[in-house]
Scaffold this motif. Sequence first.
Motif, PDB file in Angstrom:
ATOM      1  N   TYR A  32     -13.498 -10.204  12.368  1.00  0.00           N
ATOM      2  CA  TYR A  32     -13.835  -9.356  10.947  1.00  0.00           C
ATOM      3  C   TYR A  32     -13.329 -10.337   9.986  1.00  0.00           C
ATOM      4  O   TYR A  32     -12.375 -11.203  10.214  1.00  0.00           O
ATOM      5  CB  TYR A  32     -13.154  -8.049  10.907  1.00  0.00           C
ATOM      6  CG  TYR A  32     -13.420  -7.153  11.884  1.00  0.00           C
ATOM      7  CD1 TYR A  32     -12.334  -6.609  12.778  1.00  0.00           C
ATOM      8  CD2 TYR A  32     -14.952  -6.763  11.973  1.00  0.00           C
ATOM      9  CE1 TYR A  32     -12.723  -5.669  13.623  1.00  0.00           C
ATOM     10  CE2 TYR A  32     -15.363  -5.869  12.985  1.00  0.00           C
ATOM     11  CZ  TYR A  32     -14.219  -5.194  13.665  1.00  0.00           C
ATOM     12  OH  TYR A  32     -14.606  -4.242  14.701  1.00  0.00           O
ATOM     13  N   PHE A  51     -18.278  -7.603   9.171  1.00  0.00           N
ATOM     14  CA  PHE A  51     -17.863  -6.847  10.636  1.00  0.00           C
ATOM     15  C   PHE A  51     -18.857  -7.302  11.650  1.00  0.00           C
ATOM     16  O   PHE A  51     -18.622  -7.526  12.660  1.00  0.00           O
ATOM     17  CB  PHE A  51     -17.847  -5.467  10.357  1.00  0.00           C
ATOM     18  CG  PHE A  51     -16.532  -5.020   9.403  1.00  0.00           C
ATOM     19  CD1 PHE A  51     -16.711  -3.914   8.835  1.00  0.00           C
ATOM     20  CD2 PHE A  51     -15.614  -5.770   9.380  1.00  0.00           C
ATOM     21  CE1 PHE A  51     -15.502  -3.497   7.946  1.00  0.00           C
ATOM     22  CE2 PHE A  51     -14.473  -5.495   8.742  1.00  0.00           C
ATOM     23  CZ  PHE A  51     -14.614  -4.373   7.953  1.00  0.00           C
ATOM     24  N   GLY A  95      -9.170  -8.735  13.724  1.00  0.00           N
ATOM     25  CA  GLY A  95     -10.070  -8.226  14.568  1.00  0.00           C
ATOM     26  C   GLY A  95      -9.669  -6.608  14.471  1.00  0.00           C
ATOM     27  O   GLY A  95      -9.558  -6.068  13.702  1.00  0.00           O
ATOM     28  N   GLY A  96      -9.961  -5.902  15.689  1.00  0.00           N
ATOM     29  CA  GLY A  96      -9.961  -4.468  15.737  1.00  0.00           C
ATOM     30  C   GLY A  96      -8.361  -4.021  15.818  1.00  0.00           C
ATOM     31  O   GLY A  96      -8.012  -3.038  15.664  1.00  0.00           O
ATOM     32  N   GLY A  97      -7.454  -5.097  15.963  1.00  0.00           N
ATOM     33  CA  GLY A  97      -5.952  -5.025  16.049  1.00  0.00           C
ATOM     34  C   GLY A  97      -5.540  -4.983  14.816  1.00  0.00           C
ATOM     35  O   GLY A  97      -6.002  -4.737  13.867  1.00  0.00           O
ATOM     36  N   ASN A  98      -4.216  -5.118  14.740  1.00  0.00           N
ATOM     37  CA  ASN A  98      -3.219  -4.909  13.622  1.00  0.00           C
ATOM     38  C   ASN A  98      -3.380  -5.970  12.702  1.00  0.00           C
ATOM     39  O   ASN A  98      -3.225  -5.629  11.654  1.00  0.00           O
ATOM     40  CB  ASN A  98      -1.860  -4.563  13.812  1.00  0.00           C
ATOM     41  CG  ASN A  98      -1.657  -3.496  14.837  1.00  0.00           C
ATOM     42  OD1 ASN A  98      -2.208  -2.616  14.998  1.00  0.00           O
ATOM     43  ND2 ASN A  98      -0.842  -3.907  15.944  1.00  0.00           N
ATOM     44  N   LYS A  99      -3.514  -7.391  13.219  1.00  0.00           N
ATOM     45  CA  LYS A  99      -3.227  -8.492  12.442  1.00  0.00           C
ATOM     46  C   LYS A  99      -4.322  -9.200  11.637  1.00  0.00           C
ATOM     47  O   LYS A  99      -5.296  -9.036  12.198  1.00  0.00           O
ATOM     48  CB  LYS A  99      -2.557  -9.654  13.140  1.00  0.00           C
ATOM     49  CG  LYS A  99      -2.071 -10.805  12.593  1.00  0.00           C
ATOM     50  CD  LYS A  99      -1.285 -11.683  13.838  1.00  0.00           C
ATOM     51  CE  LYS A  99      -0.970 -12.902  13.186  1.00  0.00           C
ATOM     52  NZ  LYS A  99      -0.221 -13.671  13.810  1.00  0.00           N
ATOM     53  N   LEU A 100      -4.062  -9.357  10.339  1.00  0.00           N
ATOM     54  CA  LEU A 100      -5.083 -10.054   9.545  1.00  0.00           C
ATOM     55  C   LEU A 100      -4.359 -11.444   9.034  1.00  0.00           C
ATOM     56  O   LEU A 100      -3.171 -11.338   8.562  1.00  0.00           O
ATOM     57  CB  LEU A 100      -5.399  -9.047   8.242  1.00  0.00           C
ATOM     58  CG  LEU A 100      -6.534  -9.556   7.116  1.00  0.00           C
ATOM     59  CD1 LEU A 100      -7.858  -9.468   8.105  1.00  0.00           C
ATOM     60  CD2 LEU A 100      -6.627  -8.735   5.950  1.00  0.00           C
TER      61      LEU A 100
ATOM     62  N   TYR B  31      -2.000   2.831   8.883  1.00  0.00           N
ATOM     63  CA  TYR B  31      -1.470   1.389   9.156  1.00  0.00           C
ATOM     64  C   TYR B  31      -1.082   1.073   7.807  1.00  0.00           C
ATOM     65  O   TYR B  31      -1.635   1.198   6.649  1.00  0.00           O
ATOM     66  CB  TYR B  31      -2.559   0.509   9.365  1.00  0.00           C
ATOM     67  CG  TYR B  31      -2.653   0.369  11.177  1.00  0.00           C
ATOM     68  CD1 TYR B  31      -3.218   1.531  11.778  1.00  0.00           C
ATOM     69  CD2 TYR B  31      -2.568  -0.853  11.676  1.00  0.00           C
ATOM     70  CE1 TYR B  31      -3.600   1.375  12.951  1.00  0.00           C
ATOM     71  CE2 TYR B  31      -2.991  -0.901  12.976  1.00  0.00           C
ATOM     72  CZ  TYR B  31      -3.476   0.156  13.855  1.00  0.00           C
ATOM     73  OH  TYR B  31      -3.664   0.326  14.924  1.00  0.00           O
ATOM     74  N   TYR B  35       3.455  -7.970   3.362  1.00  0.00           N
ATOM     75  CA  TYR B  35       3.444  -9.366   3.436  1.00  0.00           C
ATOM     76  C   TYR B  35       4.243 -10.169   2.466  1.00  0.00           C
ATOM     77  O   TYR B  35       4.447  -9.669   1.355  1.00  0.00           O
ATOM     78  CB  TYR B  35       1.871  -9.780   3.145  1.00  0.00           C
ATOM     79  CG  TYR B  35       0.954  -9.465   4.035  1.00  0.00           C
ATOM     80  CD1 TYR B  35       0.303  -8.357   4.085  1.00  0.00           C
ATOM     81  CD2 TYR B  35       0.616 -10.383   4.935  1.00  0.00           C
ATOM     82  CE1 TYR B  35      -0.488  -7.757   5.098  1.00  0.00           C
ATOM     83  CE2 TYR B  35      -0.513 -10.411   5.955  1.00  0.00           C
ATOM     84  CZ  TYR B  35      -0.951  -8.882   5.964  1.00  0.00           C
ATOM     85  OH  TYR B  35      -1.785  -8.684   7.113  1.00  0.00           O
ATOM     86  N   ARG B  94      -3.952   0.293   5.517  1.00  0.00           N
ATOM     87  CA  ARG B  94      -5.615   0.418   6.155  1.00  0.00           C
ATOM     88  C   ARG B  94      -5.509   1.627   7.010  1.00  0.00           C
ATOM     89  O   ARG B  94      -4.655   2.355   7.652  1.00  0.00           O
ATOM     90  CB  ARG B  94      -5.542  -0.677   7.038  1.00  0.00           C
ATOM     91  CG  ARG B  94      -6.856  -0.718   8.143  1.00  0.00           C
ATOM     92  CD  ARG B  94      -7.045  -2.204   8.601  1.00  0.00           C
ATOM     93  NE  ARG B  94      -6.137  -2.038   9.980  1.00  0.00           N
ATOM     94  CZ  ARG B  94      -6.578  -1.937  11.153  1.00  0.00           C
ATOM     95  NH1 ARG B  94      -7.848  -1.617  11.665  1.00  0.00           N
ATOM     96  NH2 ARG B  94      -5.749  -2.207  12.166  1.00  0.00           N
ATOM     97  N   ASN B 102     -11.332  -1.367   8.930  1.00  0.00           N
ATOM     98  CA  ASN B 102     -10.567  -2.726   8.995  1.00  0.00           C
ATOM     99  C   ASN B 102     -10.426  -3.502   7.619  1.00  0.00           C
ATOM    100  O   ASN B 102     -10.170  -4.496   7.483  1.00  0.00           O
ATOM    101  CB  ASN B 102     -11.547  -3.619   9.829  1.00  0.00           C
ATOM    102  CG  ASN B 102     -11.425  -3.111  11.445  1.00  0.00           C
ATOM    103  OD1 ASN B 102     -10.701  -3.417  11.886  1.00  0.00           O
ATOM    104  ND2 ASN B 102     -12.507  -2.521  11.876  1.00  0.00           N
TER     105      ASN B 102
END
Lengths: 112, 115
Positions: A32, A51, A95-100, B31, B35, B94, B102
Amino acid sequence: AQSVTQPDIHITVSEGASLELRCNYSYGATPYLFWYVQSPGQGLQLLLKYFSGDTLVQGIKGFEAEFKRSQSSFNLRKPSVHWSDAAEYFCAVGGGGNKLTFGTGTQLKVEL
Amino acid sequence: NAGVTQTPKFRILKIGQSMTLQCTQDMNHNYMYWYRQDPGMGLKLIYYSVGAGITDKGEVPNGYNVSRSTTEDFPLRLELAAPSQTSVYFCASRLLTGLSGNTIYFGEGSWLTVV
């Protein structure tokens, strides 16, 4: 591990000229991808996101970006820059997880 | 629409002092994130939470603590402020479900200086 590279720290363009800001990413699956803009003293505003589907995505303020899987790139473009576009631009991958994960940003200066 | 709200916007701390940065969101997002942004470094994730009662470390958690007692609030605590914690702090949230889930929404930032 996922990562984002924005190779240009500063870019200067003349008002009315076209703009392209580069973004290369590393991600193990379908990513993403996002572009955010930050004006001085402000938070981050989402310009556009990818996406899936059409690889050319349109965003706000006349910006667009193209996802190129073969080049691991998601470059931001605008056909004609306005003085109000001067800001810092951040590319991000997740991705679909938590981290950007964010790139280090590109500072855009617009000459009148 | 309030979105993500952070307070205070500006703060100067002395070395060794403690403080809490407040963050609240009214979008019912599950979520939430903290940061920090340093010049030329982009944004680094400090802590995040996937829901009330659940928190986890990000890339740069040392010197910080968080809690998530409600869905809306996600405060960030600095226990013994150090000059290395001079930075701009952003809270974000989020929604988990759906494609739009997302997208991360950011607060306007908190400028912290430790002297």
